[in-house]
Write an enzyme that holds these catalytic residues in place. Structure first.
Site, short mmCIF file in Angstrom:
data_model
loop_
_atom_site.label_atom_id
_atom_site.label_comp_id
_atom_site.label_asym_id
_atom_site.label_seq_id
_atom_site.Cartn_x
_atom_site.Cartn_y
_atom_site.Cartn_z
N CYS A 54 0.84 -1.22 0.00
CA CYS A 54 0.00 0.00 0.00
C CYS A 54 0.86 1.26 0.00
O CYS A 54 0.34 2.37 -0.15
CB CYS A 54 -0.91 0.00 1.23
SG CYS A 54 0.01 0.02 2.78
N CYS A 123 -3.21 -4.07 7.12
CA CYS A 123 -2.44 -3.19 8.02
C CYS A 123 -1.92 -4.01 9.21
O CYS A 123 -0.78 -3.80 9.66
CB CYS A 123 -3.31 -2.03 8.52
SG CYS A 123 -4.21 -1.20 7.18
FE1 FES Z 1 -1.23 0.98 4.36
FE2 FES Z 1 -3.00 0.69 6.36
S1 FES Z 1 -3.38 1.33 4.31
S2 FES Z 1 -0.89 0.20 6.36
#
Ligand code: FES
Length: 153
Positions: A54, A123
């Site tokens: 992400c 996450c």
């Molecule tokens: Fe990247 Fe939560 S969206 S760690």
């Protein structure tokens, strides 16, 4: 005027909190708003910094004595769920044996947070992977402590 601003701000704050409660558990919100163990440990015995797919980064710092995690701290530039995950994960790790901390899973973090929405579950995985890497770093340094000099810590 100041009172009007205060009232408008409180109203906005309440509506943000109501929206958060629709999506996240109270535990997640609490660890996001009041993270535990946030920060660095100078001269850590184990350290890792991982950037997830992400694009967010998590760092974990460990202090270990007699194969027990005496202290664990984290840092992230990620989302609220990564803050909550780092916070609860370091809490779970503290006081555990190194091998016990190695066994902490993404599911353990999710359970401790009373769940995360499916889209945010990664996450918790980023936090867990970073802890495992920090433990690997500790174990490698334990075998070859001279390498620590070259890592600057
Ligand atoms: Fe990247 Fe939560 S969206 S760690």
């Amino acid at each position: 005027m100041a009172q009007e601003f205060d009232d408008a701000f409180k109203g906005l704050e309440q509506s943000v909190m109501e929206d958060m409660r629709k999506t996240y558990s109270e535990t997640t919100i609490d660890h996001f708003l009041n993270p535990k163990n946030l920060g660095e440990i100078p001269s850590p015995d184990g350290f890792a910094r991982i950037t997830g797919p992400c694009g967010d980064t998590m760092a974990i710092y460990l202090k270990v004595k007699d194969d027990k995690i005496m202290n664990a701290c984290f840092w992230t530039d990620g989302c609220g769920c990564s803050i909550a995950s780092g916070s609860i994960l370091t809490r779970l790790a503290k006081g555990k044996s190194v091998s016990g901390a190695q066994k902490i899973t993404q599911q353990d973090v999710l359970d401790a947070l009373d769940g995360l929405p499916e889209d945010d579950a990664h996450c918790a995985l980023l936090a867990t992977i970073t802890l495992r890497e920090a433990i690997k770093d500790y174990l490698a340094s334990k075998k070859e402590p001279w390498k620590r000099v070259y890592r600057g810590r």
